[in-house]
Design a protein around this motif. Structure first.
Motif, PDB file in Angstrom:
ATOM      1  N   THR A  86       0.821  -1.213   0.000  1.00  0.00           N
ATOM      2  CA  THR A  86       0.000   0.000   0.000  1.00  0.00           C
ATOM      3  C   THR A  86       0.853   1.259   0.000  1.00  0.00           C
ATOM      4  O   THR A  86       0.602   2.187  -0.780  1.00  0.00           O
ATOM      5  N   HIS A  87       1.871   1.314   0.858  1.00  0.00           N
ATOM      6  CA  HIS A  87       2.688   2.531   0.917  1.00  0.00           C
ATOM      7  C   HIS A  87       3.488   2.723  -0.378  1.00  0.00           C
ATOM      8  O   HIS A  87       3.747   3.847  -0.783  1.00  0.00           O
ATOM      9  N   GLN A  88       3.841   1.638  -1.070  1.00  0.00           N
ATOM     10  CA  GLN A  88       4.540   1.760  -2.350  1.00  0.00           C
ATOM     11  C   GLN A  88       3.594   2.288  -3.430  1.00  0.00           C
ATOM     12  O   GLN A  88       3.973   3.150  -4.233  1.00  0.00           O
ATOM     13  N   PHE A  89       2.363   1.794  -3.429  1.00  0.00           N
ATOM     14  CA  PHE A  89       1.373   2.256  -4.399  1.00  0.00           C
ATOM     15  C   PHE A  89       1.087   3.748  -4.197  1.00  0.00           C
ATOM     16  O   PHE A  89       1.050   4.517  -5.152  1.00  0.00           O
ATOM     17  N   LYS A  90       0.914   4.154  -2.940  1.00  0.00           N
ATOM     18  CA  LYS A  90       0.681   5.575  -2.638  1.00  0.00           C
ATOM     19  C   LYS A  90       1.869   6.423  -3.065  1.00  0.00           C
ATOM     20  O   LYS A  90       1.700   7.533  -3.589  1.00  0.00           O
ATOM     21  N   TYR A  91       3.070   5.911  -2.857  1.00  0.00           N
ATOM     22  CA  TYR A  91       4.284   6.626  -3.257  1.00  0.00           C
ATOM     23  C   TYR A  91       4.313   6.819  -4.778  1.00  0.00           C
ATOM     24  O   TYR A  91       4.609   7.911  -5.271  1.00  0.00           O
ATOM     25  N   ILE A  93       1.756   6.864  -6.811  1.00  0.00           N
ATOM     26  CA  ILE A  93       0.697   7.814  -7.178  1.00  0.00           C
ATOM     27  C   ILE A  93       1.166   9.252  -6.939  1.00  0.00           C
ATOM     28  O   ILE A  93       0.982  10.122  -7.799  1.00  0.00           O
ATOM     29  N   LYS A  94       1.786   9.511  -5.783  1.00  0.00           N
ATOM     30  CA  LYS A  94       2.292  10.860  -5.492  1.00  0.00           C
ATOM     31  C   LYS A  94       3.336  11.290  -6.515  1.00  0.00           C
ATOM     32  O   LYS A  94       3.294  12.408  -7.022  1.00  0.00           O
ATOM     33  N   ASN A  96       3.748  10.211  -9.514  1.00  0.00           N
ATOM     34  CA  ASN A  96       3.089  10.390 -10.800  1.00  0.00           C
ATOM     35  C   ASN A  96       2.406  11.751 -10.884  1.00  0.00           C
ATOM     36  O   ASN A  96       2.518  12.451 -11.886  1.00  0.00           O
ATOM     37  N   LYS A  97       1.713  12.129  -9.826  1.00  0.00           N
ATOM     38  CA  LYS A  97       1.015  13.425  -9.801  1.00  0.00           C
ATOM     39  C   LYS A  97       1.980  14.601  -9.885  1.00  0.00           C
ATOM     40  O   LYS A  97       1.622  15.674 -10.355  1.00  0.00           O
ATOM     41  N   THR A 102       5.979   6.756 -13.729  1.00  0.00           N
ATOM     42  CA  THR A 102       5.806   5.687 -12.747  1.00  0.00           C
ATOM     43  C   THR A 102       5.187   4.469 -13.426  1.00  0.00           C
ATOM     44  O   THR A 102       4.250   4.599 -14.209  1.00  0.00           O
ATOM     45  N   GLU A 123      -4.501   1.729 -11.951  1.00  0.00           N
ATOM     46  CA  GLU A 123      -5.541   2.561 -11.324  1.00  0.00           C
ATOM     47  C   GLU A 123      -6.889   2.364 -12.017  1.00  0.00           C
ATOM     48  O   GLU A 123      -7.915   2.223 -11.352  1.00  0.00           O
TER      49      GLU A 123
END
Length: 160
Positions: A86-91, A93-94, A96-97, A102, A123
């Motif tokens: 989860t923390h890797q996926f959130k990282y 996403i951040k 990428n934004k 990514t 996503e």
């Protein structure tokens, strides 16, 4: 379950990254787990403690763009999204934004095939399907296939 899962893929990516660096194509490095050594038991064994969550496997720069990606391997006919923490996926996403490239490189050992999977594909799958398992066929139809090229690299840069 595969013993040493991911080692084959990581070896190819590491070899590719050395090729990129030696030829001034890109500068991408493997990130290692943040471990604090507690005690040396012998020359080959240490006792250590994980001191922080790991980020993604690789980061670097290519043509002025920041790159962040994970390397995953599966011996199934699908990719389980739960392999990405989860923390890797959130990282991802951040990053990428904020404009980074990514993606995830997935090795399907069952088919002996590699794919570059952009984060937006994962996503969209999550939003539209609400399932944790992405079928091989979906990846094959929506992502970039990577071939092993001489001298034993998977030239993922040309697909991003």
């Amino acid at each position: 379950m595969i013993k040493n899962r991911g080692i084959y893929l990581e070896e190819l990516i590491n070899r590719t990254n050395i090729f990129y660096q030696n030829n001034n194509i890109a500068f991408i490095e493997k990130r290692y787990l943040p471990i604090k050594i507690i005690k040396k038991i012998n020359d080959n064994i240490i006792l250590g403690k994980l001191i922080d969550k790991s980020l993604v496997d690789y980061s670097g720069i290519y043509q002025g763009k920041h790159i962040e990606f994970e390397a995953k391997e599966t011996n199934k006919k699908y990719f389980n999204i739960r392999q990405i923490l989860t923390h890797q996926f959130k990282y991802l996403i951040k990053a990428n934004k904020l404009g980074a490239k990514t993606f995830i490189i997935i090795y399907f050992s069952y088919f002996d095939e590699f794919y570059l999977v952009n984060l937006d594909v994962i996503e969209k799958w999550i939003i539209n399907k609400q399932k944790n398992k992405i079928p091989y066929e979906y990846i094959k139809d929506n992502c970039s296939n990577l071939d092993i090229e001489y001298p034993g690299i998977i030239n993922y840069i040309k697909k991003i």
